[in-house]
Design an enzyme around this catalytic site. Structure first.
Site, PDB file in Angstrom:
ATOM      1  N   GLU A   1      11.642  -0.917  16.451  1.00 39.91           N
ATOM      2  CA  GLU A   1      12.460  -0.130  15.527  1.00 39.91           C
ATOM      3  C   GLU A   1      12.019  -0.326  14.082  1.00 39.91           C
ATOM      4  OE1 GLU A   1      14.204   2.115  16.662  1.00 39.91           O
ATOM      5  OE2 GLU A   1      14.205   1.452  18.743  1.00 39.91           O
TER       6      GLU A   1
ATOM      7  N   HIS B   1       9.167   1.884  13.327  1.00 41.23           N
ATOM      8  CA  HIS B   1       9.598   3.232  12.943  1.00 41.23           C
ATOM      9  C   HIS B   1       9.946   3.285  11.461  1.00 41.23           C
ATOM     10  CE1 HIS B   1       9.521   5.505  16.608  1.00 41.23           C
ATOM     11  NE2 HIS B   1      10.350   4.709  17.251  1.00 41.23           N
TER      12      HIS B   1
END
Length: 342
Positions: free
Chosen positions: A131, A134
């Site tokens: 994450e 990202h």
């Protein structure tokens, strides 16, 4: 190349949106469509993170409320050279996670209670690293803009039926009906193509951040199995956010791959295992069968016969067959592979 492809797909979606506006109202319609897209993107740029977190009833936590999760995210963020993001927990039994925010300075990562309860700490570290990848790649902004344009395309396509008889509309009623059906499908395909591209890139960078690709590979395997068994009601009510999760949270897992918001999980795992092999890590299958592999049974190749596990983010290595053990390494043990905690 991934950024070039993403830019081309975003341009294609924007062109599709403006093309629908032109078909509905000529040049005036195209201008109106452009203004709508701009307004929606400006709004989503500043408010998308709060909207998505609210949709999934995420609760912000601090170091006192979730010390292990918060500390691990802080360590990962430092390793990725990112500002500390806000940390959220979602009270949902489905194992899953996502990141949101318009830039690294205003980012947030969220994990479900299902993920925290069913994955090992190393596997959660792999997920959080994914994450944060990202965030570092600014995928959260790209995916927000994509979702906004896709939603606007669907909205305009629905208007086509009402304006099908307009004299400025060269399509006619039949053409308008076809556009109402096909335009959202085309927008969804572009959205899915962008999502797939960014997921592979985040897997690679996430593996580099956490220090062991097999941690993330094992996490993906478990999350995919859990997502297939447990229904995420909030995601079902807000399907436009499905592409933000590490694994598709929607129940329609058996749909054709063409319409999947995520790459095939087996392909992602295979890529991570290949990455681990090239880096010198090996894996030992669990005795339970079924092809499951255990992140705590991974090691880096050593000239000696003993199988050694890299230290995880919380310290002690675990010997094979002692899944819950906290054995301390011996003094003559060879040096552990370098990772974010070693």
């Amino acid at each position: 190349m991934n950024y070039v492809r993403t830019g081309m797909l975003l341009a294609a979606m924007t062109a599709l949106f403006m093309g629908i506006g032109f078909m509905l109202g000529g040049q005036t319609g195209m201008l109106i469509a452009l203004l709508i897209a701009g307004g929606m993107n400006i709004f989503s740029y500043w408010n998308s993170d709060r909207m998505v977190l609210a949709m999934h009833h995420a609760q912000e936590v601090d170091e006192r409320q979730a010390p292990e999760l918060y500390g691990m995210v802080r360590t990962m963020a430092a390793r990725a050279e990112l500002p500390m993001p806000k940390v959220y927990v979602i009270n949902n039994p489905q194992p899953n996670a996502f990141a949101t925010g318009r830039n690294p300075e205003n980012a947030a990562v969220a994990a479900t209670t299902g993920l925290l309860n069913s994955l090992s700490k190393e596997e959660v570290a792999g997920v959080m690293a994914h994450e944060l990848a990202h965030v570092k790649n600014r995928d959260t902004l790209i995916m927000t803009i994509t979702a906004t344009i896709a939603g606007a395309v669907s909205m305009l396509a629905n208007f086509a039926l009402f304006f099908g008889g307009n004299r400025n509309n060269p399509l006619g009623l039949i053409g308008s009906i076809l556009m109402m059906i096909l335009a959202p499908m085309a927008a969804a395909l572009v959205q899915m193509a962008i999502s797939r591209t960014r997921e592979y890139a985040a897997d690679r960078m996430g593996a580099q951040i956490c220090g062991n690709p097999l941690w993330l590979a094992s996490a993906l395997h478990k999350i995919a199995g859990g997502a297939a068994r447990v229904v995420n009601e909030d995601a079902e009510h807000n399907p436009a956010t499905a592409h933000m999760f590490i694994i598709n949270p929607l129940s329609g897992q058996n749909m054709d791959n063409l319409f999947s918001t995520h790459p095939n999980t087996d392909n992602r795992i295979a890529a991570l295992r290949q990455m681990a092999s090239e880096a010198g890590f090996t894996e030992t299958r669990s005795s339970g069968g079924g092809g499951h592999f255990n992140v705590r049974e991974t090691s880096q190749a050593q000239p000696r016969r003993e199988t050694l596990r890299p230290s995880g983010p919380w310290g002690a290595s675990r010997q094979s067959g002692q899944r819950g053990g906290h054995d301390q390494p011996s003094r003559d043990e060879p040096r552990k592979p370098k990772g974010p905690w070693g």
